[in-house]
Motif scaffolding. Structure first.
Motif, PDB file in Angstrom:
ATOM      1  N   GLY A 147      35.218  -5.290   8.706  1.00 26.82           N
ATOM      2  CA  GLY A 147      35.119  -5.995   9.404  1.00 26.82           C
ATOM      3  C   GLY A 147      35.343  -7.729   8.254  1.00 26.82           C
ATOM      4  O   GLY A 147      36.236  -8.727   8.908  1.00 26.82           O
ATOM      5  N   LYS A 148      36.084  -7.683   7.560  1.00 29.13           N
ATOM      6  CA  LYS A 148      37.380  -8.257   6.640  1.00 29.13           C
ATOM      7  C   LYS A 148      38.077  -8.847   7.629  1.00 29.13           C
ATOM      8  O   LYS A 148      38.063 -10.763   7.730  1.00 29.13           O
ATOM      9  N   SER A 149      39.249  -8.279   7.492  1.00 27.32           N
ATOM     10  CA  SER A 149      40.192  -8.735   8.415  1.00 27.32           C
ATOM     11  C   SER A 149      39.564  -9.496   9.667  1.00 27.32           C
ATOM     12  O   SER A 149      40.601 -10.437   9.819  1.00 27.32           O
ATOM     13  N   THR A 150      39.233  -8.749  10.660  1.00 27.76           N
ATOM     14  CA  THR A 150      39.077  -9.641  11.848  1.00 27.76           C
ATOM     15  C   THR A 150      38.514 -11.186  11.876  1.00 27.76           C
ATOM     16  O   THR A 150      39.098 -11.838  12.353  1.00 27.76           O
ATOM     17  N   THR A 151      37.669 -10.598  10.641  1.00 32.25           N
ATOM     18  CA  THR A 151      36.756 -12.497  10.404  1.00 32.25           C
ATOM     19  C   THR A 151      38.106 -13.356   9.810  1.00 32.25           C
ATOM     20  O   THR A 151      37.606 -14.970  10.635  1.00 32.25           O
ATOM     21  N   LEU A 152      38.711 -12.823   8.729  1.00 35.41           N
ATOM     22  CA  LEU A 152      40.059 -13.530   8.608  1.00 35.41           C
ATOM     23  C   LEU A 152      40.859 -14.288   9.591  1.00 35.41           C
ATOM     24  O   LEU A 152      41.077 -15.774  10.098  1.00 35.41           O
ATOM     25  N   ARG A 153      41.321 -12.579  10.011  1.00 32.58           N
ATOM     26  CA  ARG A 153      42.449 -12.958  11.465  1.00 32.58           C
ATOM     27  C   ARG A 153      41.640 -14.122  12.878  1.00 32.58           C
ATOM     28  O   ARG A 153      42.012 -14.815  12.993  1.00 32.58           O
ATOM     29  N   ALA A 154      40.248 -13.976  12.924  1.00 34.04           N
ATOM     30  CA  ALA A 154      39.777 -14.841  13.860  1.00 34.04           C
ATOM     31  C   ALA A 154      40.125 -16.198  13.315  1.00 34.04           C
ATOM     32  O   ALA A 154      40.263 -17.510  14.029  1.00 34.04           O
ATOM     33  N   VAL A 155      39.927 -17.012  11.760  1.00 38.06           N
ATOM     34  CA  VAL A 155      39.397 -17.931  11.087  1.00 38.06           C
ATOM     35  C   VAL A 155      40.788 -18.483  11.602  1.00 38.06           C
ATOM     36  O   VAL A 155      40.909 -19.142  11.942  1.00 38.06           O
ATOM     37  N   CYS A 156      42.225 -18.187  11.477  1.00 32.67           N
ATOM     38  CA  CYS A 156      43.204 -18.536  11.632  1.00 32.67           C
ATOM     39  C   CYS A 156      43.771 -18.850  12.875  1.00 32.67           C
ATOM     40  O   CYS A 156      45.073 -17.926  13.029  1.00 32.67           O
ATOM     41  N   GLY A 157      42.999 -18.627  13.784  1.00 33.51           N
ATOM     42  CA  GLY A 157      43.345 -18.282  15.363  1.00 33.51           C
ATOM     43  C   GLY A 157      44.187 -16.751  15.299  1.00 33.51           C
ATOM     44  O   GLY A 157      45.101 -16.910  16.787  1.00 33.51           O
ATOM     45  N   LEU A 158      44.696 -16.146  14.772  1.00 35.36           N
ATOM     46  CA  LEU A 158      45.388 -14.635  15.643  1.00 35.36           C
ATOM     47  C   LEU A 158      43.929 -13.449  15.730  1.00 35.36           C
ATOM     48  O   LEU A 158      45.195 -13.006  16.905  1.00 35.36           O
ATOM     49  N   THR A 159      43.123 -13.897  16.108  1.00 32.49           N
ATOM     50  CA  THR A 159      42.555 -13.242  16.905  1.00 32.49           C
ATOM     51  C   THR A 159      41.454 -13.550  17.753  1.00 32.49           C
ATOM     52  O   THR A 159      40.859 -14.984  17.047  1.00 32.49           O
ATOM     53  N   LEU A 160      41.314 -13.287  18.782  1.00 34.47           N
ATOM     54  CA  LEU A 160      40.224 -14.471  19.242  1.00 34.47           C
ATOM     55  C   LEU A 160      39.082 -14.082  19.722  1.00 34.47           C
ATOM     56  O   LEU A 160      39.009 -12.241  19.920  1.00 34.47           O
ATOM     57  N   PRO A 161      38.192 -13.930  19.420  1.00 32.55           N
ATOM     58  CA  PRO A 161      36.338 -13.660  19.401  1.00 32.55           C
ATOM     59  C   PRO A 161      36.593 -14.131  21.062  1.00 32.55           C
ATOM     60  O   PRO A 161      36.322 -14.192  21.503  1.00 32.55           O
ATOM     61  N   THR A 162      35.688 -12.395  20.705  1.00 28.92           N
ATOM     62  CA  THR A 162      34.874 -12.314  21.663  1.00 28.92           C
ATOM     63  C   THR A 162      33.595 -13.231  22.938  1.00 28.92           C
ATOM     64  O   THR A 162      33.048 -13.671  23.569  1.00 28.92           O
ATOM     65  N   SER A 163      32.718 -13.931  21.900  1.00 23.71           N
ATOM     66  CA  SER A 163      32.321 -14.652  21.470  1.00 23.71           C
ATOM     67  C   SER A 163      31.987 -15.333  20.228  1.00 23.71           C
ATOM     68  O   SER A 163      32.154 -14.763  18.764  1.00 23.71           O
ATOM     69  N   GLY A 164      31.382 -16.129  19.814  1.00 21.21           N
ATOM     70  CA  GLY A 164      31.104 -17.364  19.028  1.00 21.21           C
ATOM     71  C   GLY A 164      32.378 -17.842  18.653  1.00 21.21           C
ATOM     72  O   GLY A 164      33.411 -18.428  19.288  1.00 21.21           O
ATOM     73  N   THR A 165      32.134 -18.916  17.573  1.00 22.49           N
ATOM     74  CA  THR A 165      33.328 -19.619  16.920  1.00 22.49           C
ATOM     75  C   THR A 165      33.756 -20.089  16.199  1.00 22.49           C
ATOM     76  O   THR A 165      33.429 -19.608  14.701  1.00 22.49           O
ATOM     77  N   THR A 166      34.833 -20.732  15.447  1.00 21.22           N
ATOM     78  CA  THR A 166      35.286 -20.330  13.857  1.00 21.22           C
ATOM     79  C   THR A 166      35.858 -21.695  14.117  1.00 21.22           C
ATOM     80  O   THR A 166      36.678 -22.151  14.731  1.00 21.22           O
ATOM     81  N   ALA A 167      36.032 -22.528  12.605  1.00 25.86           N
ATOM     82  CA  ALA A 167      36.206 -23.779  12.978  1.00 25.86           C
ATOM     83  C   ALA A 167      36.992 -24.179  11.400  1.00 25.86           C
ATOM     84  O   ALA A 167      36.759 -23.808  10.523  1.00 25.86           O
ATOM     85  N   VAL A 168      38.101 -24.973  11.094  1.00 31.78           N
ATOM     86  CA  VAL A 168      38.676 -24.885   9.727  1.00 31.78           C
ATOM     87  C   VAL A 168      39.280 -26.998  10.147  1.00 31.78           C
ATOM     88  O   VAL A 168      39.378 -27.468  11.348  1.00 31.78           O
ATOM     89  N   ALA A 169      38.405 -27.644   8.936  1.00 33.53           N
ATOM     90  CA  ALA A 169      37.868 -29.128   8.961  1.00 33.53           C
ATOM     91  C   ALA A 169      37.560 -29.709  10.796  1.00 33.53           C
ATOM     92  O   ALA A 169      38.110 -30.388  11.466  1.00 33.53           O
ATOM     93  N   GLY A 170      36.616 -28.577  11.094  1.00 31.12           N
ATOM     94  CA  GLY A 170      35.961 -28.616  11.819  1.00 31.12           C
ATOM     95  C   GLY A 170      36.542 -28.665  13.542  1.00 31.12           C
ATOM     96  O   GLY A 170      36.218 -29.242  15.093  1.00 31.12           O
ATOM     97  N   ARG A 171      37.816 -27.997  13.412  1.00 30.59           N
ATOM     98  CA  ARG A 171      38.389 -27.898  14.546  1.00 30.59           C
ATOM     99  C   ARG A 171      39.061 -26.560  14.631  1.00 30.59           C
ATOM    100  O   ARG A 171      39.184 -25.649  14.216  1.00 30.59           O
ATOM    101  N   PRO A 172      39.093 -25.703  15.505  1.00 28.50           N
ATOM    102  CA  PRO A 172      39.635 -24.261  15.803  1.00 28.50           C
ATOM    103  C   PRO A 172      41.021 -24.473  15.266  1.00 28.50           C
ATOM    104  O   PRO A 172      42.318 -25.428  15.539  1.00 28.50           O
TER     105      PRO A 172
END
Length: 308
Positions: free
Chosen positions: A39-64
């Motif tokens: 699940g590493k690549s999926t997580t990194l892609r979610a952090v970078c806005g390339l994959t939309l989460p089914t649920s939960g959030t990711t943010a960089v500097a406080g913003r998606p």
């Protein structure tokens, strides 16, 4: 700052990541580790806005990531070094990115020099680059906008030993200047050498996270005997758990003195007994991601639930 909170991603019936939460603070390098398919690549892609989460959030500097204005000026991303246009030169690739990001043209020469592609390599077409050169170009692209955060997936792939040592210094220097680095790599020794924090994922779930010092200090005792089965039994009789170690050794969950006493009590001569070290991260990684260990733990939980 990177934050991942209760991230879950499904692809149809397949659960790629489940309730993943961690954070990466400024001034640190976070090693993000796990076996293939964890699940590493999926997580990194979610952090970078390339994959939309089914649920939960990711943010960089406080913003998606998708809400960041001119994201390349805030986050440098290297997820696939082979994604560059093969027909452009290295310099043209960076010049186009500089134009899009509103970065001064002089910055192109700075990052080419920084990653070791100045001069003739900058004028070569990317399609003629070696894998290591493409990795260097990817790092140059990530650094171009002078971001505060780097998200890197296998950045050392294709680099020779000298290049890996160079990259280690680059990432360490970036973090020491207050930057945030999230680094995924299969080169465990290099991660151990540079990471301040570790996040280990297996089966789509976080199985361990914390400072490198804390996690690697708890890797136990390496012990070896001619009769491995007898040694395992002697340690089990003393209530000391074990996981597979390098070669035919075991990693015992206990101090060396207790392990030695247990072996002596069980009449098992030892060939080696020492604190687990040298390959500490590899030993920790194997103990946390070994499917055999996971199956045993699941069986133990089932027994406990049944008896309750």
């Amino acid at each position: 700052m990177i934050t991942v909170e209760h991230l879950t991603k499904r692809y149809g019936a397949q659960l790629a990541v489940s309730d993943v939460s961690f954070s990466c603070a400024p001034g640190t390098v976070t090693g993000f580790l796990g076996p293939n398919g964890a699940g590493k690549s999926t997580t990194l892609r979610a952090v970078c806005g390339l994959t939309l989460p089914t649920s939960g959030t990711t943010a960089v500097a406080g913003r998606p990531y998708r809400e960041l204005p001119n994201a390349g000026r805030h986050v440098g991303v290297l997820l696939d070094a082979g994604a560059q246009h093969a027909g452009r030169t290295g310099r043209e690739t960076l010049a186009l990115a500089a134009l899009v990001q509103g970065v001064a043209r002089s910055r192109v020469d700075e990052v080419l020099q920084q990653v070791g592609l100045a001069g003739k390599p900058a004028g070569k077409r990317v399609g003629k680059y070696s894998l290591g050169m493409r990795q260097r170009l990817g790092l140059a692209m990530a650094l171009l906008g002078e971001p505060q955060v780097l998200v890197l997936d296998e950045p050392a792939n294709g680099l020779d030993p000298e290049g890996i040592f160079w990259m280690r210094g680059l990432l360490r220097g970036f973090a020491d200047r207050g930057g945030t680095v999230l680094l995924s790599s299969h080169l465990l020794r290099e991660v151990e050498a540079v990471a301040d924090q570790l996040v280990v994922i297996a089966g789509g779930r976080i199985v361990a996270q914390g400072s490198s010092e804390e996690l690697l200090a708890s890797t136990g005792t390496l012990v070896r005997a001619r009769d491995r089965a007898a040694l395992t039994g002697a340690l089990a009789a003393a209530g000391i758990g074990v996981t597979p170690g390098p070669a035919d050794a075991l990693i015992a969950d206990g101090p060396a003195e207790a392990v030695g006493i247990a072996a002596a009590t069980g009449g098992v001569p030892l060939l080696e007994l020492r604190p687990a070290g040298g390959d500490r991260l590899e030993e920790l990684f194997r103990s946390l991601t070994d499917p055999t260990a996971g199956a045993a733990a699941a069986a133990d939980r089932q027994i406990q639930e049944t008896s309750a």
